[in-house]
Design an enzyme around this catalytic site. Structure first.
Site, PDB file in Angstrom:
ATOM      1  N   LYS A  54       0.577  -1.299  -0.077  1.00 35.17           N
ATOM      2  CA  LYS A  54       0.097  -0.078   0.111  1.00 35.17           C
ATOM      3  C   LYS A  54       0.893   1.275   0.084  1.00 35.17           C
ATOM      4  O   LYS A  54       0.585   2.264  -0.539  1.00 35.17           O
ATOM      5  CB  LYS A  54      -0.868  -0.057   1.165  1.00 35.17           C
ATOM      6  CG  LYS A  54      -2.241  -1.197   1.114  1.00 35.17           C
ATOM      7  CD  LYS A  54      -2.525  -1.318   2.409  1.00 35.17           C
ATOM      8  CE  LYS A  54      -3.809  -2.583   2.218  1.00 35.17           C
ATOM      9  NZ  LYS A  54      -4.367  -2.901   3.600  1.00 35.17           N
ATOM     10  N   GLN A  98      -4.284  -1.512   9.806  1.00 35.83           N
ATOM     11  CA  GLN A  98      -4.321  -2.986   9.381  1.00 35.83           C
ATOM     12  C   GLN A  98      -4.883  -4.105  10.092  1.00 35.83           C
ATOM     13  O   GLN A  98      -4.354  -4.339  11.368  1.00 35.83           O
ATOM     14  CB  GLN A  98      -2.754  -3.324   8.857  1.00 35.83           C
ATOM     15  CG  GLN A  98      -2.625  -4.569   8.009  1.00 35.83           C
ATOM     16  CD  GLN A  98      -3.272  -4.358   6.671  1.00 35.83           C
ATOM     17  OE1 GLN A  98      -2.985  -3.418   5.941  1.00 35.83           O
ATOM     18  NE2 GLN A  98      -3.814  -5.726   6.344  1.00 35.83           N
ATOM     19  N   ASP A 121     -11.103   2.741   4.769  1.00 32.27           N
ATOM     20  CA  ASP A 121     -11.309   1.345   4.580  1.00 32.27           C
ATOM     21  C   ASP A 121     -12.796   1.245   4.699  1.00 32.27           C
ATOM     22  O   ASP A 121     -13.365   0.186   4.242  1.00 32.27           O
ATOM     23  CB  ASP A 121     -10.791   0.429   5.518  1.00 32.27           C
ATOM     24  CG  ASP A 121      -9.541   0.065   5.318  1.00 32.27           C
ATOM     25  OD1 ASP A 121      -9.158  -0.225   4.006  1.00 32.27           O
ATOM     26  OD2 ASP A 121      -8.803  -0.406   6.006  1.00 32.27           O
TER      27      ASP A 121
END
Ligand code: NDP
Length: 287
Positions: A54, A98, A121
């Site tokens: 990412k 994460q 997200d």
């Protein structure tokens, strides 16, 4: 018949080129560089790879990124304190925690603490709620990647029966909501299956579009697919043969009309959609 390969890697590369231009325009018009803050707790090797990918992708697109690494035994309150700090930092537009988090930390509490405007997200309950109501602020990255593959390969969803195997909060449920949305990118009839579904094969064989998000290597075989169906394999399973999907690719490609490979399928699209969300977050916070 051999299926057309839905090449997520190539598509992701094309889209990242488009994104880099949008990021440049945004900077020229607003003097703002979008910035993503990634938070990694512990040393899970897969998470390390995902976060690194990412960050590299951000760099190539002209998006700034910073990584906050915390020890596996970090207290939940310390993680919350970091998130509060990032929420207040005007230079940070997107926050990515994460997953998975270590067991002693409540994932639900942490995801709820992220400012919904910075929740790239789309895991915060406010953003989930907006999605369910059909007016999303951010689209969750993996489902959005699946939908973008269908859109760019001109696979219509309107009136189609789409079967999604898997009902997770990250993939199956949000994807089902997106595909139910009114309009050209939705308007599908959606069936969501899970581990308690009786006779999975009977249902998957009725799918015009079959999405696999189970986490079981090669579980969906050719016999479970309707001839000519479009197959999208979200699964990523580490096996002795390397990375494989939830679909038995070799068998399925002989019966499907279109199919995503693993790797080079949905995975690269997930990262791409995260980058688009980060730019969108910068836009929403700039005005
Ligand atoms: P989860 O483990 O959270 O969910 C798996 C889902 O599959 C559950 O709903 C489960 O049912 C269902 N399931 C499990 N076994 C069966 C079965 N035998 N028959 C029918 N359904 C079953 O996984 P995720 O959604 O997070 O991920 C799914 C896969 O996608 C994994 O391989 C993961 O690595 C991959 N992934 C890939 C991404 C990408 O970028 N390409 C991003 C995210 C995930 P139940 O709810 O009843 O337990």
């Amino acid at each position: 018949m051999t299926a057309i390969i839905l090449d997520g890697k190539q598509l992701a590369q094309d889209m990242r080129g488009e994104l880099a231009e949008e990021v440049t325009d945004f900077f020229e018009n607003n003097s703002i560089t979008p910035k993503l803050a990634a938070v990694l707790v512990g040393e899970d090797p897969a998470s390390e790879v995902y976060v690194r990918n990412k960050q590299i992708a951000c760099q190539k697109a002209g998006i700034e990124s910073e990584l906050h690494r915390l020890d596996a035994d970090t207290a939940e309150d310390d993680l919350l304190a970091l998130i509060t700090r990032l929420n207040k930092d005007n230079d940070v537009h997107g926050i990515l925690v994460q997953l998975p988090l270590p067991g002693h930390i409540s994932t639900e509490r942490i995801l709820r603490a992220v400012n919904p405007m910075k929740d790239v997200d789309a895991f915060h309950p406010e953003n989930v709620g907006l999605l369910v109501q059909g007016r999303p602020r951010y689209l969750p990255c993996t489902p959005s990647g699946v939908r973008e593959i269908l859109r760019r390969y001109e696979v219509p969803t309107v009136g189609k029966h789409i079967v999604i195997a898997g009902r997770s909060d990250i993939v199956g449920k949000p994807l089902a909501n997106m595909l139910l949305t009114r309009g050209a990118d939705g308007d599908a009839t959606v069936t969501v299956c899970h581990s308690k579904t009786s006779d999975l094969a009977e249902i998957t064989r009725t799918a015009d579009i079959l999405v696999a998000a189970i986490g079981r290597p090669r579980m969906l075989t050719a016999e479970m697919i309707k001839p000519g169906a479009v197959v999208v394999d979200v699964g990523i399973n580490r096996t002795e043969d390397g990375l494989v999907g939830d679909v038995d690719f070799d068998g399925a490609k002989e019966i499907a009309s279109h199919i995503t490979p693993v790797p080079r399928g949905v995975g690269p699209m997930t990262v791409t959609m995260l980058l688009f969300n980060t730019l969108q977050a910068a836009r929403l916070q700039a005005f």
